[in-house]
Design an enzyme around this catalytic site. Structure first.
Site, PDB file in Angstrom:
ATOM      1  CD  GLU A  71      -4.309  -0.186  10.719  1.00 42.01           C
ATOM      2  OE1 GLU A  71      -3.072  -0.277  10.570  1.00 42.01           O
ATOM      3  OE2 GLU A  71      -5.120  -0.718   9.961  1.00 42.01           O
ATOM      4  NE  ARG A 128      -7.646  -6.959 -12.608  1.00 38.97           N
ATOM      5  CZ  ARG A 128      -6.624  -6.436 -11.941  1.00 38.97           C
ATOM      6  NH1 ARG A 128      -6.852  -5.630 -10.937  1.00 38.97           N
ATOM      7  NH2 ARG A 128      -5.393  -6.729 -12.260  1.00 38.97           N
ATOM      8  CG  HIS A 173      -2.399  -3.475   9.106  1.00 40.28           C
ATOM      9  ND1 HIS A 173      -2.544  -2.188   8.661  1.00 40.28           N
ATOM     10  CD2 HIS A 173      -2.066  -4.205   8.006  1.00 40.28           C
ATOM     11  CE1 HIS A 173      -2.296  -2.126   7.357  1.00 40.28           C
ATOM     12  NE2 HIS A 173      -2.004  -3.354   6.945  1.00 40.28           N
ATOM     13  NE  ARG A 200      -8.341   1.555 -11.267  1.00 49.55           N
ATOM     14  CZ  ARG A 200      -7.392   1.434 -10.343  1.00 49.55           C
ATOM     15  NH1 ARG A 200      -7.414   2.210  -9.296  1.00 49.55           N
ATOM     16  NH2 ARG A 200      -6.414   0.559 -10.455  1.00 49.55           N
ATOM     17  CB  ILE A 206      -7.460  -7.946   4.347  1.00 50.14           C
ATOM     18  CG1 ILE A 206      -7.794  -8.164   2.865  1.00 50.14           C
ATOM     19  CG2 ILE A 206      -8.024  -9.058   5.190  1.00 50.14           C
ATOM     20  CD1 ILE A 206      -6.651  -8.670   2.077  1.00 50.14           C
ATOM     21  N   GLY A 257      -1.723  -8.837   8.081  1.00 51.69           N
ATOM     22  CA  GLY A 257      -1.862  -9.568   6.818  1.00 51.69           C
ATOM     23  C   GLY A 257      -0.562 -10.202   6.315  1.00 51.69           C
ATOM     24  CB  SER A 258       2.480  -8.869   4.984  1.00 56.62           C
ATOM     25  OG  SER A 258       2.852  -7.808   5.849  1.00 56.62           O
ATOM     26  N   GLY A 262       0.839  -1.200   0.000  1.00 56.76           N
ATOM     27  CA  GLY A 262       0.000   0.000   0.000  1.00 56.76           C
ATOM     28  C   GLY A 262       0.872   1.246   0.000  1.00 56.76           C
ATOM     29  N   GLY A 281      -7.582  -7.691  -7.515  1.00 56.45           N
ATOM     30  CA  GLY A 281      -6.160  -7.546  -7.861  1.00 56.45           C
ATOM     31  C   GLY A 281      -5.415  -8.801  -7.455  1.00 56.45           C
ATOM     32  CB  ILE A 302      -4.279  -9.341  -2.192  1.00 52.25           C
ATOM     33  CG1 ILE A 302      -2.785  -8.989  -2.054  1.00 52.25           C
ATOM     34  CG2 ILE A 302      -4.834  -9.902  -0.886  1.00 52.25           C
ATOM     35  CD1 ILE A 302      -2.464  -7.934  -1.003  1.00 52.25           C
ATOM     36  NE  ARG A 342      -2.944   0.871   3.861  1.00 54.73           N
ATOM     37  CZ  ARG A 342      -2.239  -0.254   3.678  1.00 54.73           C
ATOM     38  NH1 ARG A 342      -2.781  -1.421   3.983  1.00 54.73           N
ATOM     39  NH2 ARG A 342      -1.015  -0.207   3.223  1.00 54.73           N
TER      40      ARG A 342
HETATM   41  C1  GLV Z   1       0.037  -3.921   4.124  1.00 57.68           C
HETATM   42  O1  GLV Z   1      -1.024  -3.497   4.437  1.00 57.68           O
HETATM   43  C2  GLV Z   1       0.842  -3.391   3.077  1.00 57.68           C
HETATM   44  O2  GLV Z   1       0.434  -2.395   2.452  1.00 57.68           O
HETATM   45  O3  GLV Z   1       1.932  -3.939   2.838  1.00 57.68           O
END
Ligand code: GLV
Length: 328
Positions: A274, A188, A293, A185, A243, A295-296, A84, A162, A164, A245
């Site tokens: 956050e 796809r 937060h 948008r 997941i 996710g990664s 992001g 996208g 993810i 923002r």
């Molecule tokens: C996680 O939210 C990132 O943008 O990497």
């Protein structure tokens, strides 16, 4: 031999070992770091960045006009250890000819894994169930107790198909999902073909989905997209997962939808702000699961992200192609 003039690099936090090692090895750079796991105070950031050529930052560091002005004209590259980029004032950055590196792809699978975990945790009410075991609420096997909603034969709506979003759909498909919908948008068709996913409008997705998963990036077009209008159109039995923002969601509207039973449950890996204050109303709801937060957050992925961020920074400083450069 050390180069005559070293490029100054500032890192806003402790980062995983591979990234810091790559930067420390760079003979043409002088590296300064905010050596803490906690965020750098604004004053320290301004001090550390003054005169810097390169910045390695995180999604929690706001890089705005004021900071760019304070940093000065040396700054050539900003490398964020995130996919992001909504924390970066991209217009100002572009105006100044600064290059931006980011970390797409390397976190896709890990983030999709977390999204699926959060969805299942939320729809099968796992935090509530675990709590009942601990607090004595588990008195017997009861036919109508602790029931939730399952993925088999469901319709899943993905906001933002996208990288993810696709990785999430790929993981959810074997659970027996009947239909995938998506919005964004534009259609796809190539990506959607793998899941026979149908492109629909946001209201159609809201009305037809049993699960909504938000994976789009935060832009002016998506800010506040998930609001009262969307929640009102959703099924009473639907589960909402974000997941992406926090600002994609109007949290007051989400609270109302959850508290009034307009929707069944929500799982959020991202919030505004956050960290979410511990007295936030959303935390009083049993049907809202909130994660910090993450996710990664696997060791391997965070290490890979730090190395990619370091390599982006070094390539940018040296005027070479970056492994992952954001097109501005
Ligand atoms: C996680 O939210 C990132 O943008 O990497």
């Amino acid at each position: 031999m050390r180069p005559a003039r070293l490029m100054k690099v500032f890192i806003t936090r402790r980062i995983p070992p591979e990234g810091i090692a790559a930067l420390s090895r760079a003979a043409d750079c002088e590296v300064e770091q905010w050596d803490s796991d906690e965020p750098i105070p604004d004053k320290e950031l301004e001090r550390g960045l003054a005169g810097a050529h390169g910045l390695l930052c995180l999604l929690s560091d706001r890089v705005d006009k004021r900071l760019l002005d304070a940093t000065g004209a040396n700054l050539k590259v900003i490398s964020t250890m995130s996919v992001g980029v909504d924390h970066l004032a991209l217009d100002e950055i572009k105006k100044r000819g600064i290059r931006v590196g980011y970390t797409p792809d390397v976190l896709t699978d890990t983030t999709a894994e977390l999204a699926v975990s959060l969805l299942l945790t939320t729809c099968r009410r796992l935090p509530e169930a675990i709590e009942e075991v601990k607090n004595g609420g588990w008195t017997s096997w009861k036919p109508l107790w602790m029931c939730g909603y399952g993925l088999t034969q469901s319709t899943v709506g993905i906001i933002g198909l996208g990288r993810i979003g696709q990785a999430i759909a790929r993981r959810l498909k074997p659970f027996g999902v009947q239909k995938f919908l998506y919005t964004g948008r534009q259609p796809r068709p190539e990506e959607a073909a793998e899941f026979q996913a149908e492109f629909v409008s946001v209201p159609q997705l809201a009305a037809q989905s049993d699960f909504i998963v938000v994976t789009c990036s935060l832009t002016p077009a998506t800010r506040g997209l998930c609001n009262k209008d969307l929640f009102q159109k959703m099924k009473k039995t639907a589960v909402f997962v974000n997941i992406s923002r926090g600002d994609v969601v109007n949290q007051d509207d989400l609270y109302q939808a959850l508290a009034s039973g307009q929707i069944a449950a929500a799982g959020l890996d991202v919030t505004t702000p956050e960290p979410l204050p511990t007295n936030h109303p959303l935390l009083t709801l049993k049907n809202c699961v909130i994660l910090p937060h993450i996710g990664s957050a696997t060791y391997r992925t965070r290490n890979t992200m730090s190395l990619l961020a370091a390599n982006n920074l070094l390539a940018g400083l040296r005027g070479e192609p970056m492994p992952s450069e954001l097109k501005l």
